[in-house]
Design a protein around this motif. Structure first.
Motif, PDB file in Angstrom:
ATOM      1  N   VAL A   4       7.673  -3.058  -2.751  1.00 53.05           N
ATOM      2  CA  VAL A   4       6.503  -2.232  -3.339  1.00 53.05           C
ATOM      3  C   VAL A   4       5.946  -2.539  -3.082  1.00 53.05           C
ATOM      4  CG1 VAL A   4       5.962  -2.876  -6.345  1.00 53.05           C
ATOM      5  CG2 VAL A   4       8.475  -2.255  -5.026  1.00 53.05           C
ATOM      6  N   GLN A   5       4.872  -3.915  -2.231  1.00 52.48           N
ATOM      7  CA  GLN A   5       3.475  -4.520  -2.411  1.00 52.48           C
ATOM      8  C   GLN A   5       3.376  -3.350  -0.681  1.00 52.48           C
ATOM      9  OE1 GLN A   5       5.495  -7.822  -1.609  1.00 52.48           O
ATOM     10  NE2 GLN A   5       3.889  -9.020  -2.885  1.00 52.48           N
ATOM     11  N   TRP A   6       4.368  -2.624  -0.275  1.00 50.70           N
ATOM     12  CA  TRP A   6       3.986  -2.319   1.232  1.00 50.70           C
ATOM     13  C   TRP A   6       3.647  -0.895   0.319  1.00 50.70           C
ATOM     14  CZ3 TRP A   6       1.897  -3.001   5.470  1.00 50.70           C
ATOM     15  CH2 TRP A   6       2.245  -4.179   5.874  1.00 50.70           C
ATOM     16  N   ILE A   7       4.015  -0.319  -0.766  1.00 45.71           N
ATOM     17  CA  ILE A   7       3.117   0.906  -1.543  1.00 45.71           C
ATOM     18  C   ILE A   7       1.549   0.869  -1.895  1.00 45.71           C
ATOM     19  CG2 ILE A   7       4.320   2.712  -3.240  1.00 45.71           C
ATOM     20  CD1 ILE A   7       6.794   2.196  -2.289  1.00 45.71           C
ATOM     21  N   ILE A   8       1.863  -0.460  -2.786  1.00 43.91           N
ATOM     22  CA  ILE A   8       0.786  -0.693  -3.794  1.00 43.91           C
ATOM     23  C   ILE A   8      -0.476  -0.714  -2.511  1.00 43.91           C
ATOM     24  CG2 ILE A   8      -0.744  -2.435  -4.602  1.00 43.91           C
ATOM     25  CD1 ILE A   8       1.894  -2.906  -6.485  1.00 43.91           C
ATOM     26  N   ILE A   9       0.130  -1.508  -0.914  1.00 39.68           N
ATOM     27  CA  ILE A   9      -0.972  -1.774  -0.100  1.00 39.68           C
ATOM     28  C   ILE A   9      -1.030  -0.019   0.338  1.00 39.68           C
ATOM     29  CG2 ILE A   9      -1.303  -2.791   2.180  1.00 39.68           C
ATOM     30  CD1 ILE A   9       0.360  -4.734   1.481  1.00 39.68           C
ATOM     31  N   ILE A  10      -0.543   0.572   0.555  1.00 36.86           N
ATOM     32  CA  ILE A  10      -0.403   2.216   1.639  1.00 36.86           C
ATOM     33  C   ILE A  10      -1.513   2.600   0.231  1.00 36.86           C
ATOM     34  CG2 ILE A  10      -0.073   4.154   1.318  1.00 36.86           C
ATOM     35  CD1 ILE A  10       2.589   2.767   2.712  1.00 36.86           C
ATOM     36  N   ILE A  11      -1.444   2.541  -1.201  1.00 33.92           N
ATOM     37  CA  ILE A  11      -2.565   2.918  -2.328  1.00 33.92           C
ATOM     38  C   ILE A  11      -3.721   3.112  -2.079  1.00 33.92           C
ATOM     39  CG2 ILE A  11      -3.245   3.991  -3.934  1.00 33.92           C
ATOM     40  CD1 ILE A  11       0.401   3.561  -4.493  1.00 33.92           C
ATOM     41  N   LEU A  12      -3.516   1.587  -1.935  1.00 30.31           N
ATOM     42  CA  LEU A  12      -5.019   0.863  -2.775  1.00 30.31           C
ATOM     43  C   LEU A  12      -5.817   1.197  -0.416  1.00 30.31           C
ATOM     44  CD1 LEU A  12      -4.829  -3.159  -3.135  1.00 30.31           C
ATOM     45  CD2 LEU A  12      -4.700  -0.774  -5.012  1.00 30.31           C
ATOM     46  N   SER A 116     -10.234  -1.677  -5.655  1.00 28.21           N
ATOM     47  CA  SER A 116      -8.844  -2.039  -4.579  1.00 28.21           C
ATOM     48  C   SER A 116      -9.153  -3.326  -4.562  1.00 28.21           C
ATOM     49  CB  SER A 116      -8.798  -0.595  -3.774  1.00 28.21           C
ATOM     50  OG  SER A 116      -9.941  -0.726  -2.441  1.00 28.21           O
ATOM     51  N   ARG A 117     -10.535  -3.721  -4.381  1.00 27.45           N
ATOM     52  CA  ARG A 117      -9.891  -5.704  -3.666  1.00 27.45           C
ATOM     53  C   ARG A 117     -10.090  -6.743  -4.983  1.00 27.45           C
ATOM     54  NH1 ARG A 117     -11.737  -1.983  -0.473  1.00 27.45           N
ATOM     55  NH2 ARG A 117     -12.696  -3.268   1.232  1.00 27.45           N
ATOM     56  N   ALA A 118     -10.039  -5.611  -6.079  1.00 28.98           N
ATOM     57  CA  ALA A 118     -10.128  -6.619  -7.815  1.00 28.98           C
ATOM     58  C   ALA A 118      -8.262  -6.674  -7.302  1.00 28.98           C
ATOM     59  CB  ALA A 118     -10.516  -6.057  -9.133  1.00 28.98           C
ATOM     60  N   VAL A 119      -7.958  -5.787  -6.850  1.00 27.28           N
ATOM     61  CA  VAL A 119      -6.152  -4.880  -7.325  1.00 27.28           C
ATOM     62  C   VAL A 119      -5.369  -6.102  -6.098  1.00 27.28           C
ATOM     63  CG1 VAL A 119      -4.085  -3.697  -6.397  1.00 27.28           C
ATOM     64  CG2 VAL A 119      -5.871  -2.776  -8.457  1.00 27.28           C
ATOM     65  N   VAL A 120      -6.446  -6.446  -4.870  1.00 26.22           N
ATOM     66  CA  VAL A 120      -6.015  -7.601  -4.155  1.00 26.22           C
ATOM     67  C   VAL A 120      -6.217  -8.434  -4.985  1.00 26.22           C
ATOM     68  CG1 VAL A 120      -6.178  -8.368  -1.627  1.00 26.22           C
ATOM     69  CG2 VAL A 120      -6.448  -5.781  -2.235  1.00 26.22           C
ATOM     70  N   THR A 121      -6.450  -9.273  -5.219  1.00 23.51           N
ATOM     71  CA  THR A 121      -6.514 -10.899  -5.728  1.00 23.51           C
ATOM     72  C   THR A 121      -5.365 -10.649  -6.664  1.00 23.51           C
ATOM     73  OG1 THR A 121      -8.443 -10.038  -6.856  1.00 23.51           O
ATOM     74  CG2 THR A 121      -8.622 -10.774  -4.987  1.00 23.51           C
ATOM     75  N   ASP A 122      -5.658  -9.800  -7.744  1.00 22.40           N
ATOM     76  CA  ASP A 122      -5.006  -9.420  -8.837  1.00 22.40           C
ATOM     77  C   ASP A 122      -3.752  -9.696  -8.191  1.00 22.40           C
ATOM     78  OD1 ASP A 122      -7.275  -9.508 -10.573  1.00 22.40           O
ATOM     79  OD2 ASP A 122      -6.894  -7.097 -11.122  1.00 22.40           O
ATOM     80  N   TYR A 123      -2.870  -8.723  -7.569  1.00 23.56           N
ATOM     81  CA  TYR A 123      -1.366  -8.873  -7.326  1.00 23.56           C
ATOM     82  C   TYR A 123      -1.092  -9.548  -6.692  1.00 23.56           C
ATOM     83  CZ  TYR A 123       2.590  -5.857  -6.691  1.00 23.56           C
ATOM     84  OH  TYR A 123       4.029  -5.748  -7.010  1.00 23.56           O
ATOM     85  N   PHE A 124      -1.840  -9.843  -5.458  1.00 23.32           N
ATOM     86  CA  PHE A 124      -1.119 -10.796  -3.962  1.00 23.32           C
ATOM     87  C   PHE A 124      -1.346 -12.014  -3.724  1.00 23.32           C
ATOM     88  CE2 PHE A 124      -1.272  -6.166  -2.930  1.00 23.32           C
ATOM     89  CZ  PHE A 124       0.206  -6.514  -2.326  1.00 23.32           C
ATOM     90  N   ASP A 125      -0.669 -13.047  -3.543  1.00 25.06           N
ATOM     91  CA  ASP A 125      -0.917 -14.221  -3.893  1.00 25.06           C
ATOM     92  C   ASP A 125      -1.984 -14.961  -2.720  1.00 25.06           C
ATOM     93  OD1 ASP A 125       0.300 -14.910  -0.788  1.00 25.06           O
ATOM     94  OD2 ASP A 125       2.348 -14.981  -2.161  1.00 25.06           O
ATOM     95  N   LYS A 126      -2.613 -16.060  -2.356  1.00 27.59           N
ATOM     96  CA  LYS A 126      -3.776 -16.157  -1.402  1.00 27.59           C
ATOM     97  C   LYS A 126      -3.242 -16.024  -0.312  1.00 27.59           C
ATOM     98  CE  LYS A 126      -6.028 -19.011  -4.826  1.00 27.59           C
ATOM     99  NZ  LYS A 126      -7.392 -19.913  -5.469  1.00 27.59           N
ATOM    100  N   SER A 127      -2.250 -16.655  -0.195  1.00 24.59           N
ATOM    101  CA  SER A 127      -1.434 -16.595   1.797  1.00 24.59           C
ATOM    102  C   SER A 127      -2.021 -15.083   1.773  1.00 24.59           C
ATOM    103  CB  SER A 127      -0.508 -17.033   2.122  1.00 24.59           C
ATOM    104  OG  SER A 127       0.920 -16.081   1.014  1.00 24.59           O
ATOM    105  N   GLN A 128      -1.211 -13.802   1.173  1.00 26.00           N
ATOM    106  CA  GLN A 128      -1.651 -12.533   1.341  1.00 26.00           C
ATOM    107  C   GLN A 128      -2.547 -11.596   1.489  1.00 26.00           C
ATOM    108  OE1 GLN A 128       1.318 -11.249  -2.126  1.00 26.00           O
ATOM    109  NE2 GLN A 128       3.539 -11.396   0.033  1.00 26.00           N
ATOM    110  N   THR A 129      -3.527 -12.208   0.940  1.00 28.84           N
ATOM    111  CA  THR A 129      -5.112 -11.464  -0.034  1.00 28.84           C
ATOM    112  C   THR A 129      -5.906 -11.390   1.655  1.00 28.84           C
ATOM    113  OG1 THR A 129      -6.138 -14.007  -0.729  1.00 28.84           O
ATOM    114  CG2 THR A 129      -5.022 -11.983  -2.338  1.00 28.84           C
ATOM    115  N   LEU A 130      -5.748 -12.445   2.699  1.00 32.15           N
ATOM    116  CA  LEU A 130      -7.012 -12.583   3.843  1.00 32.15           C
ATOM    117  C   LEU A 130      -6.211 -11.420   4.667  1.00 32.15           C
ATOM    118  CD1 LEU A 130      -8.963 -13.863   4.795  1.00 32.15           C
ATOM    119  CD2 LEU A 130      -7.449 -15.117   6.330  1.00 32.15           C
TER     120      LEU A 130
END
Length: 174
Positions: A4-12, A116-130
């Motif tokens: 699911v996270q990969w799908i979100i990353i592709i969409i973003l 898309s940047r807001a979604v990253v900070t909303d959806y992923f934890d800090k270790s993944q956002t970078l």
């Protein structure tokens, strides 16, 4: 990352690529556009400037809207605006109309970059956002490089209007 996270990353990633693709995809069609409107390249280049102005103004608009109404609704509204404006670019009759419609198209398209940047900070934890921000930055860098080649491919099959048809198709896909 989960599936699911990969799908979100592709969409973003696709949302992030939409704006730079829209800037550079139609560059190979400048000559055809100038001929279609019986104008010079400088007048066609103004459509690029109006697009960049719309991009700048749109960034001021979509961030607050996404904070107020959530992420999904503003993205959907922006994609509708982008898609309708892309189709409208096909039917403009003057270069001045193209300037206006490209401005509107940019306002619609830039939401993907902002939200898309807001979604990253909303959806992923800090270790993944970078890692995700690095990927999105890479896409913002690569999209303008490949876009003219895609534009040339579209022009090999269609007239200049096909470039905006391709943009509309991207908006619909997203």
């Amino acid at each position: 990352f989960s599936l699911v996270q990969w799908i979100i990353i592709i969409i973003l990633s696709l949302l992030t690529a939409l704006e730079p693709l829209s800037i550079d995809l139609y560059l190979p069609g400048f000559l055809m556009i100038s001929e279609a409107f019986s104008t010079d390249d400088a007048a066609v280049q103004i459509s690029l400037s109006t697009f960049l102005a719309g991009f700048a103004i749109g960034q001021l608009l979509w961030g607050p809207l996404a904070d107020r109404f959530g992420r999904k609704k503003p993205i959907l509204v922006s994609l509708i605006i982008f898609t309708i404006a892309s189709v409208a670019c096909i039917y403009v009759r003057t270069i001045e109309q193209l300037w206006v419609v490209r401005f509107i198209q940019a306002i619609g398209g830039c939401a993907g970059v902002v939200i898309s940047r807001a979604v990253v900070t909303d959806y992923f934890d800090k270790s993944q956002t970078l890692k995700i921000f690095a990927l999105l930055a890479l896409i913002m860098g690569v999209a303008p490089i490949v876009a003219p080649s895609i534009g040339n491919g579209v022009l090999a099959l269609f007239r200049w209007e096909g470039l905006f048809g391709a943009m509309a198709a991207m908006g619909i896909l997203l």
